[in-house]
Scaffold this motif. Structure first.
Motif, PDB file in Angstrom:
ATOM      1  N   LEU A 130     -23.591  16.709  29.964  1.00 28.88           N
ATOM      2  CA  LEU A 130     -24.201  16.494  28.653  1.00 28.88           C
ATOM      3  C   LEU A 130     -25.707  16.684  28.728  1.00 28.88           C
ATOM      4  CD1 LEU A 130     -22.292  13.261  27.573  1.00 28.88           C
ATOM      5  CD2 LEU A 130     -21.735  15.623  27.000  1.00 28.88           C
ATOM      6  N   GLU A 131     -26.288  17.001  27.585  1.00 26.43           N
ATOM      7  CA  GLU A 131     -27.736  17.082  27.488  1.00 26.43           C
ATOM      8  C   GLU A 131     -28.327  15.686  27.715  1.00 26.43           C
ATOM      9  OE1 GLU A 131     -31.106  18.614  24.236  1.00 26.43           O
ATOM     10  OE2 GLU A 131     -28.970  18.755  23.811  1.00 26.43           O
ATOM     11  N   HIS A 132     -29.439  15.634  28.450  1.00 31.19           N
ATOM     12  CA  HIS A 132     -30.121  14.377  28.797  1.00 31.19           C
ATOM     13  C   HIS A 132     -29.282  13.504  29.735  1.00 31.19           C
ATOM     14  CE1 HIS A 132     -33.166  15.387  25.889  1.00 31.19           C
ATOM     15  NE2 HIS A 132     -32.277  15.444  24.921  1.00 31.19           N
ATOM     16  N   ARG A 133     -28.337  14.125  30.430  1.00 32.56           N
ATOM     17  CA  ARG A 133     -27.586  13.374  31.430  1.00 32.56           C
ATOM     18  C   ARG A 133     -28.546  12.917  32.519  1.00 32.56           C
ATOM     19  NH1 ARG A 133     -23.486  16.473  35.356  1.00 32.56           N
ATOM     20  NH2 ARG A 133     -25.498  17.335  35.936  1.00 32.56           N
ATOM     21  N   GLY A 134     -28.380  11.672  32.949  1.00 37.76           N
ATOM     22  CA  GLY A 134     -29.281  11.112  33.947  1.00 37.76           C
ATOM     23  C   GLY A 134     -30.385  10.277  33.337  1.00 37.76           C
ATOM     24  N   SER A 135     -30.659  10.477  32.052  1.00 36.82           N
ATOM     25  CA  SER A 135     -31.636   9.624  31.368  1.00 36.82           C
ATOM     26  C   SER A 135     -30.989   8.273  31.067  1.00 36.82           C
ATOM     27  CB  SER A 135     -32.111  10.276  30.069  1.00 36.82           C
ATOM     28  OG  SER A 135     -32.712  11.526  30.320  1.00 36.82           O
ATOM     29  N   GLN A 136     -31.835   7.269  30.884  1.00 33.52           N
ATOM     30  CA  GLN A 136     -31.316   5.941  30.547  1.00 33.52           C
ATOM     31  C   GLN A 136     -30.803   5.955  29.112  1.00 33.52           C
ATOM     32  OE1 GLN A 136     -30.896   3.089  32.374  1.00 33.52           O
ATOM     33  NE2 GLN A 136     -29.871   2.337  30.523  1.00 33.52           N
ATOM     34  N   LEU A 137     -29.534   5.596  28.948  1.00 35.64           N
ATOM     35  CA  LEU A 137     -28.922   5.555  27.623  1.00 35.64           C
ATOM     36  C   LEU A 137     -28.890   4.121  27.112  1.00 35.64           C
ATOM     37  CD1 LEU A 137     -25.866   7.932  28.184  1.00 35.64           C
ATOM     38  CD2 LEU A 137     -28.101   8.523  27.234  1.00 35.64           C
ATOM     39  N   ARG A 138     -28.927   3.995  25.802  1.00 35.21           N
ATOM     40  CA  ARG A 138     -28.805   2.679  25.189  1.00 35.21           C
ATOM     41  C   ARG A 138     -28.207   2.822  23.799  1.00 35.21           C
ATOM     42  NH1 ARG A 138     -33.544   2.055  21.802  1.00 35.21           N
ATOM     43  NH2 ARG A 138     -35.142   3.591  22.354  1.00 35.21           N
ATOM     44  N   LEU A 139     -27.603   1.729  23.348  1.00 40.23           N
ATOM     45  CA  LEU A 139     -27.005   1.685  22.017  1.00 40.23           C
ATOM     46  C   LEU A 139     -27.949   0.942  21.082  1.00 40.23           C
ATOM     47  CD1 LEU A 139     -24.591   2.135  20.104  1.00 40.23           C
ATOM     48  CD2 LEU A 139     -23.654  -0.030  20.933  1.00 40.23           C
ATOM     49  N   ASP A 140     -28.444   1.650  20.067  1.00 46.02           N
ATOM     50  CA  ASP A 140     -29.325   1.050  19.067  1.00 46.02           C
ATOM     51  C   ASP A 140     -28.447   0.469  17.961  1.00 46.02           C
ATOM     52  OD1 ASP A 140     -31.113   0.407  17.058  1.00 46.02           O
ATOM     53  OD2 ASP A 140     -32.406   2.140  17.418  1.00 46.02           O
ATOM     54  N   ILE A 141     -28.270  -0.862  17.964  1.00 50.63           N
ATOM     55  CA  ILE A 141     -27.359  -1.465  16.992  1.00 50.63           C
ATOM     56  C   ILE A 141     -27.976  -1.551  15.604  1.00 50.63           C
ATOM     57  CG2 ILE A 141     -26.138  -2.781  18.752  1.00 50.63           C
ATOM     58  CD1 ILE A 141     -27.731  -5.228  17.910  1.00 50.63           C
ATOM     59  N   ARG A 142     -29.288  -1.409  15.493  1.00 47.39           N
ATOM     60  CA  ARG A 142     -29.903  -1.422  14.164  1.00 47.39           C
ATOM     61  C   ARG A 142     -29.623  -0.118  13.427  1.00 47.39           C
ATOM     62  NH1 ARG A 142     -35.933  -2.694  15.836  1.00 47.39           N
ATOM     63  NH2 ARG A 142     -35.289  -1.101  17.340  1.00 47.39           N
ATOM     64  N   LYS A 143     -29.749   1.009  14.115  1.00 49.32           N
ATOM     65  CA  LYS A 143     -29.468   2.311  13.503  1.00 49.32           C
ATOM     66  C   LYS A 143     -28.071   2.812  13.844  1.00 49.32           C
ATOM     67  CE  LYS A 143     -34.344   3.702  13.630  1.00 49.32           C
ATOM     68  NZ  LYS A 143     -35.313   4.705  14.128  1.00 49.32           N
ATOM     69  N   LEU A 144     -27.348   2.050  14.678  1.00 50.50           N
ATOM     70  CA  LEU A 144     -25.985   2.369  15.065  1.00 50.50           C
ATOM     71  C   LEU A 144     -25.892   3.800  15.599  1.00 50.50           C
ATOM     72  CD1 LEU A 144     -23.459   0.645  15.147  1.00 50.50           C
ATOM     73  CD2 LEU A 144     -22.682   1.783  13.073  1.00 50.50           C
ATOM     74  N   THR A 145     -26.667   4.072  16.649  1.00 44.98           N
ATOM     75  CA  THR A 145     -26.653   5.390  17.258  1.00 44.98           C
ATOM     76  C   THR A 145     -26.984   5.253  18.738  1.00 44.98           C
ATOM     77  OG1 THR A 145     -27.476   7.662  17.079  1.00 44.98           O
ATOM     78  CG2 THR A 145     -29.096   5.893  16.851  1.00 44.98           C
ATOM     79  N   VAL A 146     -26.783   6.334  19.464  1.00 48.32           N
ATOM     80  CA  VAL A 146     -27.085   6.371  20.890  1.00 48.32           C
ATOM     81  C   VAL A 146     -28.484   6.950  21.085  1.00 48.32           C
ATOM     82  CG1 VAL A 146     -26.406   7.334  23.126  1.00 48.32           C
ATOM     83  CG2 VAL A 146     -24.663   6.616  21.485  1.00 48.32           C
ATOM     84  N   ILE A 147     -29.256   6.340  21.967  1.00 46.42           N
ATOM     85  CA  ILE A 147     -30.611   6.788  22.269  1.00 46.42           C
ATOM     86  C   ILE A 147     -30.701   7.113  23.756  1.00 46.42           C
ATOM     87  CG2 ILE A 147     -33.069   6.209  22.233  1.00 46.42           C
ATOM     88  CD1 ILE A 147     -31.954   6.334  19.472  1.00 46.42           C
TER      89      ILE A 147
END
Length: 279
Positions: A130-147
């Protein structure tokens, strides 16, 4: 006879002028009649509106009167009633629990849990191209999306490009959330249904009839295999606490995949049996 014709001819312009004057007056009267008709119709509509408003006011007044009458005749509970004591006890318990938990502590706990889920998502992304694989991922529950937190700043899911990224990040986020829910024994249904997650690489029009993906490009074959492998690995890791139900056209020629297949709806067999429809 000749004199009579001359008299008619001499009077003809006057007659024509009179006729034109009468026609003009007729048009003016017709215009006034139309205006009067429009005004009358407008007045009728206004009267209907006023009548409806009057009826609404009457209904509102009756309702207010009934409420007022009820309130004026209802006796208040005594100060030492059982209900008031229960309310006071409940308020005291809420105050004790609030003091024990604390608003700041609750927010810190939420951030801690999201960080744990984000680490799971990051680990799962290493298994996919995936694109940006290896970057730190997080779930933004305010905007309900992956960052994805990169060295150039945060990148939200909508800026991550292809359908492969969108599907992959959605799948790994669901897997991470369900793993967390199972670890904490949360009251969340312990199953996950994924409908054709391979569609970004293996759309229905490329289905060969037997589900083989050999007709796909090498990178697409690899992507489908990695996605299915990740789903199977997480399902085995959480089993038997989680059931993953996967519906897809792709049919991998792998032993582990074949062992996980419950039903192949091909060659006339379908998810909903035809005899059910006939009945």
């Amino acid at each position: 006879m000749h004199h009579e014709l001359q008299a008619v001819e001499s009077e003809s312009p006057k007659i024509q002028a009179k006729l034109a004057s009468l026609q003009e007056r007729e048009m003016l009267l017709e215009g006034r009649l139309r205006e009067n008709g429009q005004r009358m119709a407008a007045r009728i509509r206004e009267n209907e509106l006023f009548a409806k408003q009057r009826d609404d006011f009457i209904v509102q007044a009756r309702t207010v009167g009934k409420i007022t009458q009820y309130l004026s005749t209802t006796t208040r509970s005594a100060d030492n009633s059982t209900l008031l004591r229960e309310i006071e006890e409940a308020r005291a318990r809420v105050a004790i629990l609030t003091a024990e938990v604390g608003a700041n502590d609750s927010q810190e706990r939420l951030e801690t849990y999201l960080n744990i889920i984000g680490r799971m998502m990051t680990d799962y992304s290493d298994a996919l191209d995936l694109e940006h694989r290896g970057s730190q991922l997080r779930l933004d529950i305010r905007k309900l999306t992956v960052i994805a937190d990169t060295i150039d700043g945060p990148v939200p899911l909508q800026r991550m490009g292809s359908g492969e990224n969108w599907v992959g990040y959605h799948v790994l986020t669901h897997l991470a959330l369900h793993k967390w829910f199972r670890q904490k024994s949360r009251p969340v249904p312990s199953f996950l249904i994924l409908d054709q997650p391979s569609q970004a690489h293996y759309p229905p029009d490329k289905d060969t009839g037997d589900g083989s993906i050999t007709s796909l490009a090498d990178e697409d074959q690899t992507a489908v295999q990695k996605l299915f492998s990740l789903i199977a690995e997480v399902a085995r890791e959480i089993a038997p606490s989680l059931q993953v139900i996967l519906l897809d056209h792709a049919d991998l020629k792998e032993d582990w995949f074949d062992a996980a297949v419950i039903e192949r709806w091909r060659h006339g067999r379908k998810l909903v049996p035809l005899d059910w429809i006939d009945q």
